[in-house]
Design a protein around this motif. Sequence first.
Motif, mmCIF file in Angstrom:
data_model
loop_
_atom_site.group_PDB
_atom_site.id
_atom_site.type_symbol
_atom_site.label_atom_id
_atom_site.label_comp_id
_atom_site.label_asym_id
_atom_site.label_seq_id
_atom_site.Cartn_x
_atom_site.Cartn_y
_atom_site.Cartn_z
ATOM 1 N N SER A 8 -5.638 61.093 10.505
ATOM 2 C CA SER A 8 -6.185 59.980 9.704
ATOM 3 C C SER A 8 -6.775 60.527 8.419
ATOM 4 O O SER A 8 -7.187 61.698 8.364
ATOM 5 N N SER A 59 -19.905 51.396 7.358
ATOM 6 C CA SER A 59 -18.525 51.655 7.775
ATOM 7 C C SER A 59 -17.621 50.489 7.371
ATOM 8 O O SER A 59 -18.110 49.410 6.992
ATOM 9 N N GLY A 60 -16.324 50.712 7.518
ATOM 10 C CA GLY A 60 -15.374 49.638 7.272
ATOM 11 C C GLY A 60 -15.593 48.475 8.228
ATOM 12 O O GLY A 60 -15.518 47.308 7.852
ATOM 13 N N THR A 61 -15.881 48.801 9.469
ATOM 14 C CA THR A 61 -16.119 47.760 10.472
ATOM 15 C C THR A 61 -17.327 46.909 10.074
ATOM 16 O O THR A 61 -17.295 45.675 10.147
ATOM 17 N N HIS A 85 -6.482 44.970 11.442
ATOM 18 C CA HIS A 85 -7.481 45.862 12.038
ATOM 19 C C HIS A 85 -8.633 45.047 12.609
ATOM 20 O O HIS A 85 -9.114 45.306 13.716
ATOM 21 N N GLU A 90 -11.555 46.047 16.376
ATOM 22 C CA GLU A 90 -12.991 45.994 16.111
ATOM 23 C C GLU A 90 -13.747 45.242 17.218
ATOM 24 O O GLU A 90 -14.738 44.554 16.960
ATOM 25 N N GLU A 138 -5.363 42.174 4.719
ATOM 26 C CA GLU A 138 -5.626 43.624 4.812
ATOM 27 C C GLU A 138 -4.787 44.345 3.754
ATOM 28 O O GLU A 138 -3.561 44.215 3.739
ATOM 29 N N ASN A 142 -2.829 48.800 7.417
ATOM 30 C CA ASN A 142 -2.767 50.011 8.232
ATOM 31 C C ASN A 142 -1.516 50.041 9.119
ATOM 32 O O ASN A 142 -0.678 50.947 9.007
ATOM 33 N N ASP A 171 -9.847 42.952 3.729
ATOM 34 C CA ASP A 171 -10.190 44.237 4.340
ATOM 35 C C ASP A 171 -9.433 45.282 3.543
ATOM 36 O O ASP A 171 -8.264 45.557 3.785
ATOM 37 N N ALA A 173 -9.903 48.556 3.303
ATOM 38 C CA ALA A 173 -10.279 49.915 3.712
ATOM 39 C C ALA A 173 -9.604 50.924 2.777
ATOM 40 O O ALA A 173 -10.205 51.905 2.357
ATOM 41 N N ARG A 174 -8.346 50.621 2.421
ATOM 42 C CA ARG A 174 -7.590 51.498 1.501
ATOM 43 C C ARG A 174 -7.179 50.724 0.247
ATOM 44 O O ARG A 174 -6.044 50.815 -0.215
ATOM 45 N N LYS A 202 -12.427 57.156 3.596
ATOM 46 C CA LYS A 202 -11.039 57.428 4.006
ATOM 47 C C LYS A 202 -10.418 58.286 2.908
ATOM 48 O O LYS A 202 -10.895 59.398 2.681
ATOM 49 N N ARG A 322 1.899 58.071 14.260
ATOM 50 C CA ARG A 322 1.382 57.868 12.910
ATOM 51 C C ARG A 322 0.916 59.182 12.304
ATOM 52 O O ARG A 322 0.264 59.995 12.974
#
Length: 346
Positions: A8, A59-61, A85, A90, A138, A142, A171, A173-174, A202, A322
């Motif tokens: 990851s 965090s992302g969560t 995600h 979660e 998202e 992911n 979301d 995250a990226r 990340k 992955r």
Amino acid sequence: MRIVDLRSDTLTQPTDAMRRAMAEAQVGDDVFGEDPTINRLEEMAAERLGKEAALFVASGTMGGMVSNLAHCGRGDEMIIGGAGHTFLFEQGGSAALGGIHPHPVPTQPDGKLALEDIEAAVRSDNVHFPRTRLIILENTHNLCNGFPLDTHYMQAVGEIARRHKLKIHVDGARFFNAAVALDIDPKDLAAEADSVSFCLSKGLGAPVGSVVCGTQDFINEARRARKVLGGGMRQAGVLAAAGIVALSEMVDRLADDHANAKKLAMGLAEMPGISIDPDQIPTNIVFFEVNREDMTPAEFVQRIDTEGIRMLAVPAGPNIVRAVTHYHITTEDIDQALSVISKVMG
Ligand code: TLP
């Protein structure tokens, strides 16, 4: 043996510049709004995404959670991708802690929710139904090979949201991987979203933290939600300092991670027993199938691990492995990974 850890991009360790900035950070009590480094990170993040305000979270969560709690009340409904995600990974937190009812619709292979599915999921005004409040997207996605959602798609979802008076949360995250891959200003990509959460920890390499961006009113609500979740972190400017370096120095280089992911995908596509289409790898996430009667994906992962190559056998479907590229991974590491995999599959 050099370990090439592709499990990851969360594995990234803070750069020297981050560690220096952390050591020198000015701090204060953030619950009083008095941590100058957190305040600066929040201003920077809001500016980068073209939003009024921002909030640093653990965090992302937590970023997703405080956003959902700020947009929805108990019994409200959020439309969400079945492969998202937030839906899958979660613990159903928005339902468990916020009483928010998820309404899953299929996630398409490119990470989109079909517009007609979103439209069909919006509830009419009826005493039997929950009230639809929120659409969650998202970006990048992911489980969908890190596919970015583009502005054209965002505008189409925005049109549905406006018509039905719904909010959109991304979301992200990226999120910066998406902006870099699409070669567009993150502001343009965020324009249709009422809120965006993105991770500093990340691909951007910071040790801890995510940021949520939106209107000042939304951020005020999100700040309350963060507090009730126990996320008021006091002198967390030592963490935000690394986030400032991440935003200033680590965004443009994500293109290198994307190039390495593509190189890995192209090499894998040549191997017997492995299935992957390199044209479908737009950012830093590489999913591929290991199709061998005599080797499960878990065994494949175990075998390459003994040679220093780490990947994840994920519960995303049968035979799926992955690999995620990030800033500790060099082009030579990709060559090394391919050579080990070729041996294991040979
Ligand atoms: N993803 C992690 C694991 O949870 C699988 C990873 O290694 O990819 N949104 C998206 C799209 C994510 O990929 C993740 C983390 C999160 C939210 C949650 O972020 P954290 O782990 O910071 O709570």
